[in-house]
Design a protein around this motif. Structure first.
Motif, PDB file in Angstrom:
ATOM      1  N   SER A  34      38.409 -31.708 -50.965  1.00 51.28           N
ATOM      2  CA  SER A  34      37.014 -32.127 -50.727  1.00 51.28           C
ATOM      3  C   SER A  34      36.052 -30.946 -50.769  1.00 51.28           C
ATOM      4  O   SER A  34      34.875 -31.107 -51.088  1.00 51.28           O
ATOM      5  N   GLY A  35      36.548 -29.747 -50.471  1.00 49.59           N
ATOM      6  CA  GLY A  35      35.687 -28.564 -50.561  1.00 49.59           C
ATOM      7  C   GLY A  35      35.141 -28.391 -51.968  1.00 49.59           C
ATOM      8  O   GLY A  35      34.013 -27.933 -52.154  1.00 49.59           O
ATOM      9  N   ARG A  39      31.426 -27.557 -53.256  1.00 51.44           N
ATOM     10  CA  ARG A  39      31.221 -26.407 -54.149  1.00 51.44           C
ATOM     11  C   ARG A  39      30.565 -26.862 -55.468  1.00 51.44           C
ATOM     12  O   ARG A  39      29.666 -26.201 -55.987  1.00 51.44           O
ATOM     13  N   SER A  95      28.654 -24.009 -48.187  1.00 53.06           N
ATOM     14  CA  SER A  95      28.703 -24.034 -46.734  1.00 53.06           C
ATOM     15  C   SER A  95      27.329 -24.399 -46.157  1.00 53.06           C
ATOM     16  O   SER A  95      27.228 -25.093 -45.147  1.00 53.06           O
ATOM     17  N   SER A  98      26.450 -28.225 -47.037  1.00 53.06           N
ATOM     18  CA  SER A  98      27.359 -29.191 -46.406  1.00 53.06           C
ATOM     19  C   SER A  98      26.907 -29.547 -44.992  1.00 53.06           C
ATOM     20  O   SER A  98      27.416 -30.485 -44.392  1.00 53.06           O
ATOM     21  N   ARG A 104      26.297 -35.055 -47.180  1.00 50.56           N
ATOM     22  CA  ARG A 104      27.619 -35.548 -46.769  1.00 50.56           C
ATOM     23  C   ARG A 104      27.736 -37.045 -47.070  1.00 50.56           C
ATOM     24  O   ARG A 104      28.743 -37.509 -47.589  1.00 50.56           O
ATOM     25  N   ARG A 125      37.318 -30.406 -44.011  1.00 53.81           N
ATOM     26  CA  ARG A 125      36.907 -30.112 -42.636  1.00 53.81           C
ATOM     27  C   ARG A 125      36.846 -31.373 -41.786  1.00 53.81           C
ATOM     28  O   ARG A 125      37.003 -31.318 -40.583  1.00 53.81           O
ATOM     29  N   ASP A 126      36.552 -32.519 -42.441  1.00 52.68           N
ATOM     30  CA  ASP A 126      36.311 -33.753 -41.693  1.00 52.68           C
ATOM     31  C   ASP A 126      37.153 -34.902 -42.240  1.00 52.68           C
ATOM     32  O   ASP A 126      36.785 -36.065 -42.095  1.00 52.68           O
ATOM     33  N   ASP A 179      30.391 -24.146 -39.781  1.00 46.83           N
ATOM     34  CA  ASP A 179      31.089 -25.427 -39.918  1.00 46.83           C
ATOM     35  C   ASP A 179      31.348 -26.091 -38.553  1.00 46.83           C
ATOM     36  O   ASP A 179      31.316 -27.304 -38.431  1.00 46.83           O
ATOM     37  N   ARG A 182      27.627 -27.208 -36.725  1.00 46.98           N
ATOM     38  CA  ARG A 182      26.677 -28.164 -37.311  1.00 46.98           C
ATOM     39  C   ARG A 182      26.839 -29.525 -36.625  1.00 46.98           C
ATOM     40  O   ARG A 182      27.916 -29.850 -36.123  1.00 46.98           O
TER      41      ARG A 182
HETATM   42  O1  C5P Z   1      37.234 -25.622 -48.396  1.00 48.97           O
HETATM   43  P1  C5P Z   1      36.198 -24.886 -49.166  1.00 48.97           P
HETATM   44  O2  C5P Z   1      36.052 -23.448 -48.741  1.00 48.97           O
HETATM   45  O3  C5P Z   1      36.372 -25.007 -50.643  1.00 48.97           O
HETATM   46  O4  C5P Z   1      34.821 -25.618 -48.828  1.00 48.97           O
HETATM   47  C1  C5P Z   1      33.582 -25.081 -49.189  1.00 48.97           C
HETATM   48  C2  C5P Z   1      32.565 -25.424 -48.094  1.00 48.97           C
HETATM   49  O5  C5P Z   1      32.338 -26.839 -48.080  1.00 48.97           O
HETATM   50  C3  C5P Z   1      33.038 -25.066 -46.688  1.00 48.97           C
HETATM   51  O6  C5P Z   1      32.561 -23.785 -46.281  1.00 48.97           O
HETATM   52  C4  C5P Z   1      32.470 -26.166 -45.803  1.00 48.97           C
HETATM   53  O7  C5P Z   1      31.230 -25.772 -45.263  1.00 48.97           O
HETATM   54  C5  C5P Z   1      32.214 -27.314 -46.758  1.00 48.97           C
HETATM   55  N1  C5P Z   1      33.126 -28.450 -46.567  1.00 48.97           N
HETATM   56  C6  C5P Z   1      32.750 -29.431 -45.683  1.00 48.97           C
HETATM   57  N2  C5P Z   1      33.523 -30.553 -45.536  1.00 48.97           N
HETATM   58  C7  C5P Z   1      34.655 -30.689 -46.231  1.00 48.97           C
HETATM   59  C8  C5P Z   1      35.079 -29.687 -47.129  1.00 48.97           C
HETATM   60  C9  C5P Z   1      34.289 -28.563 -47.274  1.00 48.97           C
HETATM   61  O8  C5P Z   1      31.727 -29.309 -45.025  1.00 48.97           O
HETATM   62  N3  C5P Z   1      35.379 -31.810 -46.062  1.00 48.97           N
END
Ligand code: C5P
Length: 218
Positions: A34-35, A39, A95, A98, A104, A125-126, A179, A182
């Motif tokens: 999901s990141g 991105r 970051s 998000s 979201r 993250r969620d 993260d 928030r």
């Molecule tokens: O996991 P990754 O570093 O690729 O994620 C990039 C950014 O996306 C994270 O720093 C985070 O703030 C956000 N993210 C998020 N929720 C997710 C996955 C990533 O807020 N489910």
């Protein structure tokens, strides 16, 4: 019967991506990174020259993200952007955006769509708290900040990119803080998550532990 989901959440550079793709391969399941969606949205913002502080504009880009995942590569409008998504400036902007609730919300449907037979491993993250709260197994992966900075450092060096260990650590701690603090879907373990600290574990040992838990909940 519902398609089974395993969620893997945790802070930056905790090894979620590696663990999740190995788990998905071992089980023959799909994998949602999901990141990569956050991105890719960040990259779309940069390419469009959009104002990253304009929540509605960023959410509109997220809502029609022309993204495809193919053979471990990420395609945006058919172009392989996998390497660009890993760039620091893209991670930093991901970051930031998000934290915007509308962004979201715009990505929820897309994420739910990854739940396809025979099963899904979703990392982020969620995943366990917001997107797949009914997941059969929820893992919260952690590692010490020192370990995570060290791993990221090795990764960059192996790619021939020079990096400073202290600034990497400061950067990932700042990202974790953002993260966790928030108000929209903060990073925290789901109430029923199993905690795995992999600071001193090999990738194989971590995979084995989660597979043992998976047997457990079957
Ligand atoms: O996991 P990754 O570093 O690729 O994620 C990039 C950014 O996306 C994270 O720093 C985070 O703030 C956000 N993210 C998020 N929720 C997710 C996955 C990533 O807020 N489910």
């Amino acid at each position: 019967q519902q398609v089974p989901v395993i969620t893997v959440d945790g802070p930056t550079a905790s090894g979620k991506g590696t663990l999740s793709s190995e788990l998905a391969a071992a089980l023959g399941y799909h994998h949602l990174d999901s990141g990569a969606l956050y991105r890719a949205t960040a990259l779309a913002v940069l390419e469009a020259g959009a104002d990253a502080g304009n929540e509605a504009a960023v959410a509109a880009l997220a809502a029609r993200l022309p993204i495809r995942f193919e053979l471990q590569r990420v395609l945006l409008e058919g172009i392989d952007v996998s390497d660009r998504l890993r760039e620091e400036r893209v991670g930093l902007l991901a970051s930031q955006i998000s934290a915007l609730p509308a962004v979201r919300a715009a990505l929820v449907e897309l994420q739910l769509g990854f739940r396809r037979a025979p099963g899904l491993v979703a990392d982020g993250r969620d995943m366990g708290t917001v997107i797949f709260p009914g997941a059969a197994l929820k893992v919260f992966l952690t590692a010490s900040a020192a370990q995570r900075a060290e791993r990221r450092h090795k990764q960059l060096i192996s790619k021939g990119i020079s990096a400073n260990l202290d600034s990497l650590r400061a950067d990932l701690e700042a990202r974790d803080a953002r993260d966790m603090q928030r108000s929209a879907a903060p990073l925290r373990p789901a109430q029923d998550a199993r905690l795995l600290d992999n600071s001193a574990l090999s990738i194989e040992a971590s995979v084995e532990q989660v597979l043992a838990w998976w047997e457990d909940v079957q």
